[in-house]
Scaffold this motif. Structure first.
Motif, mmCIF file in Angstrom:
data_model
loop_
_atom_site.group_PDB
_atom_site.id
_atom_site.type_symbol
_atom_site.label_atom_id
_atom_site.label_comp_id
_atom_site.label_asym_id
_atom_site.label_seq_id
_atom_site.Cartn_x
_atom_site.Cartn_y
_atom_site.Cartn_z
ATOM 1 N N UNK A 149 9.148 7.010 2.894
ATOM 2 C CA UNK A 149 9.577 6.890 1.494
ATOM 3 C C UNK A 149 9.724 8.276 0.862
ATOM 4 N N UNK A 150 10.496 8.357 -0.248
ATOM 5 C CA UNK A 150 10.621 9.642 -0.941
ATOM 6 C C UNK A 150 9.253 10.195 -1.355
ATOM 7 N N UNK A 151 8.339 9.296 -1.686
ATOM 8 C CA UNK A 151 6.990 9.720 -2.069
ATOM 9 C C UNK A 151 6.324 10.461 -0.918
ATOM 10 N N UNK A 189 0.837 -1.201 0.000
ATOM 11 C CA UNK A 189 0.000 0.000 0.000
ATOM 12 C C UNK A 189 0.871 1.250 0.000
ATOM 13 N N UNK A 190 1.325 1.658 -1.184
ATOM 14 C CA UNK A 190 2.294 2.741 -1.265
ATOM 15 C C UNK A 190 1.691 4.095 -1.010
ATOM 16 N N UNK A 191 0.475 4.298 -1.437
ATOM 17 C CA UNK A 191 -0.074 5.646 -1.306
ATOM 18 C C UNK A 191 -1.418 5.567 -0.617
ATOM 19 N N UNK A 209 -0.593 2.891 8.404
ATOM 20 C CA UNK A 209 -0.376 2.249 7.114
ATOM 21 C C UNK A 209 0.663 1.147 7.221
ATOM 22 N N UNK A 210 1.674 1.343 8.061
ATOM 23 C CA UNK A 210 2.705 0.319 8.218
ATOM 24 C C UNK A 210 2.159 -0.881 8.977
#
Lengths: 131, 304
Positions: free
Chosen positions: B174-176, B1-3, B301-302
């Motif tokens: 993350x960079x995002x 789930x990146x975003x 989220x983590x």
């Protein structure tokens, strides 16, 4: 044949064999790679988007290093009617499996598999993604 | 789930009493290491004194075993646990929990004061929306921030894990997510625009590691964000992308370097700074709830 961007240099056009499959590689850790691919897409003939193009996203193993939202890449795949594959090149098993998958796709695109065309294969992939 | 925040209301949705700046002053200008924590089982707010005593005993016992945290000087570690009722988002959030370790040297006089050696706090700011269907007896405080020696963090973490059956994990950014943070925080209106907006990039795959630091005047950054953001209070991924692309394009024009190919590792603004290893510094009390809300969401989220 490997290229860092498109278009390919025109001087070698007459020496180049037929291109059956174009794989655009996007490194999820580099926003620049996505921009580069987006610019290069403009140089691909429309007929390739009938199953002869795919996007390969690398670097997905490390979630904490990502600079690109996966959603944007999936949207890109949808916009260009082409499949998106995810892999982590640094893991040998995944690398080998992905390479084998690409070779199989290439075989279909080159017309080596009787009864399966590039277009039918890509619509099959799209159906399984939606399920 | 990146975003996980395509839309984000940066200003907390419920009007809330401003947290007493005196009480929250100690949170500012310190480098906090971030962790995500799964819900605590069997935690009771009424038993804070008991827990402090048990944790103190645990630390003393571990030191006896030879896991010395300080070599040489004999130190007694005193533990204090307290609630921070002002640090929460809504009524559905649990109040924050503060753990403080202080030391008094055995050799010093009885009048000497305890010296703080380590502090850590659990909190949840608007985490309630994401913690639906939490069974009874579980307390949700998904974000943990620590300041002080890693050895103490490890001791405190072990005790909490054993006692409340929870799990701590370092929270990387993350960079995002860092680009979300810099876009949001650079756009904050402050009474006086103090420090520059700074982005630090690390360039991969070089023989010698190279860091690039890109500093922008805070008013320029704010002006840029004002032209990009369409709806005040809401931020979209597209807006963050446009903001970052403008910064990258500007840099490329001057230095012919594509920062978009490098890894964003740290961002600093007058509101807060954040490092990809999961270390933040909050510099402004007015935006403390907003920053904590974002970090809470990252922690959740983590966990999920």
């Amino acid at each position: 044949h490997l290229a860092t961007s498109l278009p390919l240099p025109s001087e070698r056009d007459h020496l180049r064999p037929r291109i059956d499959l174009v794989v655009f590689m996007i490194d999820i850790r580099s926003k620049y790679s996505l921009k580069n691919v987006e610019t290069s897409l403009a140089y691909v003939d429309a007929s390739y988007f009938l199953g002869k193009v795919c996007f390969l996203v690398t670097g997905v193993g490390r979630k904490n290093d990502c600079s690109i939202e996966t959603n944007s890449i999936c949207k890109l795949g949808e916009a260009y009617c082409s499949p998106v594959l995810f892999c982590e090149l640094e893991l040998e098993g995944v690398r080998v499996a992905t390479a084998q998958r690409l070779v199989r796709m290439l075989g279909i695109c080159a017309g080596h598999i009787p009864g399966v065309s590039a277009l039918s294969f890509v619509s099959l992939m799209r159906k399984s993604n939606d399920d | 789930n990146f975003n996980f925040f395509p839309f984000l209301l940066f200003s907390p949705p419920h009007p809330q009493e401003k947290a007493d700046p005196q009480k929250t002053a100690f949170l500012l200008r310190k480098a906090w290491t971030l962790y995500s924590v799964t819900p605590l089982y069997g935690f009771r707010r009424a038993r804070l004194r008991d827990y402090a005593r048990l944790l103190g005993a645990f630390i003393a016992a571990e030191k006896q075993k030879g896991l010395a945290v300080e070599v040489g000087v004999e130190l007694d570690i005193k533990v204090a646990l307290s609630s921070l009722p002002d640090i929460r988002g809504s009524e559905l959030d649990q109040a924050a929990l503060l753990v403080q370790l202080s030391s008094r040297s055995r050799a010093s006089s009885r009048n000497s004061e305890d010296k703080p050696v380590w502090s850590g706090w659990f909190c949840s700011v608007f985490g309630d929306d994401l913690f639906e269907n939490v069974p009874e007896h579980f307390t949700c405080l998904p974000l943990f921030l620590s300041h002080g020696a890693e050895s103490y963090t490890s001791l405190v973490g072990s005790w909490f894990q054993k006692t409340f059956d929870c799990c701590f994990r370092r929270l990387a950014i993350s960079p995002l997510n860092l680009s979300w943070m810099v876009a949001m925080w650079a756009g904050c209106k402050l009474d006086r625009a103090t420090s520059a907006v700074e982005l630090v990039f690390s360039v991969p795959r070089l023989a010698q590691p190279l860091d690039i630091s890109y500093a922008i005047h805070p008013e320029d950054a704010q002006a840029l964000w004002d032209t990009v953001q369409k709806t005040p209070g809401e931020i979209t991924q597209e807006e963050v992308d446009i903001f970052m692309d403008c910064l990258y394009a500007h840099f490329h024009r001057h230095f012919k370097i594509h920062l978009s190919a490098a890894k964003l590792v740290k961002v600093s603004t007058a509101v807060a700074s954040a490092h990809c290893d999961g270390i933040v510094k909050i510099l402004n009390s007015q935006y403390l709830p907003g920053v904590l809300m974002l970090l809470t969401e990252l922690a959740i989220s983590q966990i999920q």
